[in-house]
Design an enzyme around this catalytic site. Sequence first.
Site, mmCIF file in Angstrom:
data_model
loop_
_atom_site.group_PDB
_atom_site.id
_atom_site.type_symbol
_atom_site.label_atom_id
_atom_site.label_comp_id
_atom_site.label_asym_id
_atom_site.label_seq_id
_atom_site.Cartn_x
_atom_site.Cartn_y
_atom_site.Cartn_z
ATOM 1 C CE1 TYR A 76 -3.824 2.548 0.973
ATOM 2 C CE2 TYR A 76 -1.969 3.647 2.278
ATOM 3 C CZ TYR A 76 -3.226 3.658 1.704
ATOM 4 O OH TYR A 76 -3.861 4.822 1.628
ATOM 5 C CD GLU B 50 -5.911 4.695 -1.163
ATOM 6 O OE1 GLU B 50 -5.866 4.983 0.020
ATOM 7 O OE2 GLU B 50 -7.139 4.718 -1.850
#
Length: 399
Positions: free
Chosen positions: A117, A205
Amino acid sequence: MNIHEYQAKTLLKSCGMPVPEGHVAHSAAEAKDIARSLPGDVFVVKAQIHAGGRGAGKYVGEPATGGVRLARSVGEVETFACEMIDRTLVTKQTGPEGRLVRKLYVEAGCQIGRELYLSLLVDREKRRLTIVTSQDGGMDIEDVAAKTPERVLTASIDPGMGFQEWQARDLAVRLELRGKQIRQFIQVLRAAYDTFTTYDASLVEINPLVVTKDGDLLALDAKMSFDESAFFRHRDLEDLRDENEEDPREQEAARFGLSYIGLDGTIGCMVNGAGLAMATMDIINAEGEQPANFLDVGGGASREKVAAAFRILLADPKVEGVLVNIFGGIMRCDVIADAVIGASHEVGLKVPLVVRLAGTNVEEGLTMLKESGLPLIVADDLGDAARKIVAAVRSGRKS
């Protein structure tokens, strides 16, 4: 403003981010043609909506599930596209009404070794751009932070120095990347940082950022949001707006320069000033009900602007009552009263209305309200206003 995955990947790629090859499709036939042009024989078909959780999503009234589908042939791409496009996809972020899938993103598949992530966001407490990363990619970072906070790594970027490679190298080692992967992670983070700062983003993101079986890093999914206050520097970003994905109430509010955010409650709020709006929402919560919106008409709104705000509130079917809370400094209370009266007559007042006015020309404003003939309730202060609108809404439910 949010944009679609394929648009975010285009911006990131222009700044050096490694992404799989892919193209956007508006029909099943177009999706099939795109698959034929891509390398390999494994493809990913992704619904393009402004919501997360697409992979676990379900289509309204359809047996097919999943807004992200793995296809092992060109024929499967076409089949999946037929099942996905022009269907309403429901995810945990869309609410039960879901979002209509108007376009798909078809990209080449890859062999995944690990999922990481990575995001860049503004930490308002530190007043710095902050890197957030974790070995637990492909999951909601909020869940990871809640259950295993030690697995979430962060680093703040000094605004005077900007992005530093040593920070990326340190994070890469802590993510257990090795050899060429460390150099690639520096490239990935540099690309994310350059994209963020170039376009005045509020969020970049990448989830997941994958390590392929060949040991290379690849941005498999991407999400970007932008600070609309900086759009005067980025006129081209306006072209990325998809109004089909935006709340029509927010679109209408934007046309009049109103600050509006739709919420899930039942009491509509019209306030001047962001701080007063937040206090109004808080006191409604304290009285046991939920606000239906955040709406700031600003300090010097015109009659037309206030009337538009009132129309937006009354057009919301969830609204069971309206609270107008105005403190007149630059804003005159008689202007507010005139606009509220005019809009009420125009739209038709079918829910309880409580008005609290204070400040410039308050006596004139209150006199206009009392002589309007409207079935409204005048409040003395904010606490009184909140109690009265909550009582009126609850009384309406019983009748």
